[in-house]
Design an enzyme around this catalytic site. Structure first.
Site, PDB file in Angstrom:
ATOM      1  N   SER A 150       0.718  -1.302   0.069  1.00  0.00           N
ATOM      2  CA  SER A 150      -0.240   0.182   0.197  1.00  0.00           C
ATOM      3  C   SER A 150       1.267   1.219  -0.090  1.00  0.00           C
ATOM      4  CB  SER A 150      -1.140  -0.426   1.405  1.00  0.00           C
ATOM      5  OG  SER A 150      -1.812   1.227   1.311  1.00  0.00           O
ATOM      6  N   HIS A 194      -1.587  -1.756  -4.290  1.00  0.00           N
ATOM      7  CA  HIS A 194      -2.284  -1.294  -3.595  1.00  0.00           C
ATOM      8  C   HIS A 194      -2.500   0.305  -3.152  1.00  0.00           C
ATOM      9  CE1 HIS A 194      -5.683  -1.832  -1.123  1.00  0.00           C
ATOM     10  NE2 HIS A 194      -5.697  -1.129  -0.387  1.00  0.00           N
ATOM     11  N   ASP A 223      -4.613   3.485  -1.784  1.00  0.00           N
ATOM     12  CA  ASP A 223      -5.980   4.191  -1.654  1.00  0.00           C
ATOM     13  C   ASP A 223      -6.526   5.431  -1.565  1.00  0.00           C
ATOM     14  OD1 ASP A 223      -5.913   1.403   0.717  1.00  0.00           O
ATOM     15  OD2 ASP A 223      -4.479   1.882   1.449  1.00  0.00           O
ATOM     16  N   MET A 252      -9.150   8.288  -0.048  1.00  0.00           N
ATOM     17  CA  MET A 252     -10.065   8.516   1.160  1.00  0.00           C
ATOM     18  C   MET A 252     -10.478  10.134   0.886  1.00  0.00           C
ATOM     19  SD  MET A 252      -7.626   7.300   3.815  1.00  0.00           S
ATOM     20  CE  MET A 252      -6.800   5.526   4.154  1.00  0.00           C
ATOM     21  N   HIS A 300      -8.318   1.257  -4.315  1.00  0.00           N
ATOM     22  CA  HIS A 300      -8.870   0.953  -2.881  1.00  0.00           C
ATOM     23  C   HIS A 300     -10.189   1.837  -3.117  1.00  0.00           C
ATOM     24  CE1 HIS A 300      -9.610  -0.063   1.403  1.00  0.00           C
ATOM     25  NE2 HIS A 300     -10.940  -0.091   0.772  1.00  0.00           N
ATOM     26  N   MET A 322     -12.511   4.947  -0.747  1.00  0.00           N
ATOM     27  CA  MET A 322     -12.844   5.280   0.305  1.00  0.00           C
ATOM     28  C   MET A 322     -13.622   5.930   0.327  1.00  0.00           C
ATOM     29  SD  MET A 322     -10.188   3.711   2.607  1.00  0.00           S
ATOM     30  CE  MET A 322      -8.608   3.918   1.646  1.00  0.00           C
ATOM     31  N   MET A 357     -11.660  -5.265   5.000  1.00  0.00           N
ATOM     32  CA  MET A 357     -10.638  -4.842   6.184  1.00  0.00           C
ATOM     33  C   MET A 357     -10.615  -5.311   7.855  1.00  0.00           C
ATOM     34  SD  MET A 357     -10.732  -1.792   4.160  1.00  0.00           S
ATOM     35  CE  MET A 357      -9.153  -1.586   5.775  1.00  0.00           C
ATOM     36  N   ASP A 406      -6.700  -6.446   3.661  1.00  0.00           N
ATOM     37  CA  ASP A 406      -5.996  -4.891   3.525  1.00  0.00           C
ATOM     38  C   ASP A 406      -6.637  -4.653   5.730  1.00  0.00           C
ATOM     39  OD1 ASP A 406      -5.452  -2.656   3.461  1.00  0.00           O
ATOM     40  OD2 ASP A 406      -6.766  -1.856   2.210  1.00  0.00           O
TER      41      ASP A 406
HETATM   42  C1  DX5 Z   1      -6.594   1.735   5.579  1.00  0.00           C
HETATM   43  C2  DX5 Z   1      -5.867   1.205   4.121  1.00  0.00           C
HETATM   44  C3  DX5 Z   1      -4.696   0.409   3.891  1.00  0.00           C
HETATM   45  C4  DX5 Z   1      -3.614   1.425   4.836  1.00  0.00           C
HETATM   46  C5  DX5 Z   1      -3.272  -0.278   5.379  1.00  0.00           C
HETATM   47  O1  DX5 Z   1      -8.216   2.011   5.111  1.00  0.00           O
HETATM   48  O2  DX5 Z   1      -7.255   0.403   3.624  1.00  0.00           O
HETATM   49  O3  DX5 Z   1      -4.645  -0.377   2.237  1.00  0.00           O
HETATM   50  O4  DX5 Z   1      -3.105   0.966   3.613  1.00  0.00           O
HETATM   51  O5  DX5 Z   1      -2.322   0.227   6.069  1.00  0.00           O
HETATM   52  P1  DX5 Z   1      -1.624  -0.711   7.057  1.00  0.00           P
HETATM   53  O6  DX5 Z   1      -0.854  -2.062   6.147  1.00  0.00           O
HETATM   54  O7  DX5 Z   1      -0.113   0.089   7.722  1.00  0.00           O
HETATM   55  O8  DX5 Z   1      -2.495  -1.570   8.163  1.00  0.00           O
HETATM   56 ZN    ZN Z   2      -6.219   0.363   1.353  1.00  0.00          ZN
END
Ligand code: DX5
Ligand code: ZN
Length: 215
Positions: free
Chosen positions: A7, A32, A34, A36, A65, A67, A136, A174
């Site tokens: 990630s 990956h 993310d 947000m 991903h 969010m 998650m 994740d």
């Molecule tokens: C959290 C993200 C993850 C995050 C994971 O909301 O969806 O992908 O980057 O990070 P770690 O591996 O540090 O928990």
């Molecule tokens: Zn993620």
């Protein structure tokens, strides 16, 4: 052997090309990414320009991903910047079936993510339409959080549901994933492991990726 998806949220944004190179030269199969929006989750990360840049610097699969609320508005925009897999949250989609079809119509693989409180059973009627389910294992929004132990049970239940439906669906985990829980997750049925802080804080990140793959 699980697929490993580092990630980028945990990368050094001041030296992003260095971290992209590290992943490129590692055995990781996916990036990956993310996204947000500060509404669905209490944090804002990055968006299209960063994904587009990463796409220009790698041949690996871009696992995006989302969010964000109302992801339907941006499905084609994420296709345009290079997303290969687009995952939306169950909790953010009123008409989930339509959203899944829209992602597939753009030529991307369709994923659905479940928050820790959402039971896997809610996916029973769409499981055959999905390419991926993201479980998650922390509450979404931040990297570096503690892994929630109930995840193993959820993975087992999801695996059973997929097998009963005779479906082909990747199970991705994740949040808080590390070599301490990777083997147990794979044993429960996980196919793909996302790891942010565990990889990027490791003294040798590409070696750490290789260790996760051996789980
Ligand atoms: C959290 C993200 C993850 C995050 C994971 O909301 O969806 O992908 O980057 O990070 P770690 O591996 O540090 O928990
Ligand atoms: Zn993620």
């Amino acid at each position: 052997m699980p697929l490993v998806a580092p990630s980028i949220l945990a990368a050094d944004f001041g030296n992003l090309s260095k971290d992209i190179d590290m992943v490129n030269q590692s055995q990781a199969e996916w990036f990956h990414l993310d996204v947000m929006d500060g509404v669905f989750v209490p944090n804002i990360s990055y968006g299209m320009p960063i994904i587009e840049k990463i796409n220009s610097l790698t041949d690996k699969v871009l696992d995006v991903h989302l969010m964000i609320v109302d992801p339907d508005r941006y499905i084609s925009a994420f296709k345009q910047v290079g997303a290969d897999i687009l995952t939306v949250h169950y909790e953010a989609c009123t008409h989930l079936h339509r959203t899944i079809q829209a992602i597939k119509a753009e030529g991307m693989k369709a994923g659905v993510a479940l928050n820790p409180h959402t039971p896997v059973a809610v996916l029973e009627d769409v499981i055959k339409d999905l390419d991926l389910v993201l479980i998650m294992s922390v509450n979404p929004g931040f990297g570096g959080q503690k892994f929630i132990e109930n995840t193993y049970d959820k993975v087992r239940k999801l695996k059973q549901m997929i097998m009963a439906a005779n479906a082909q669906v990747i199970i991705e985990i994740d949040g808080g994933v590390s070599i301490d829980n990777a083997a147990q997750l794979v044993e429960a049925g996980a196919d793909a492991l996302v790891a942010g802080s565990a990889v990027f804080n490791a003294s040798n990140p590409s070696d750490y990726i290789a260790q996760l793959q051996k789980a």
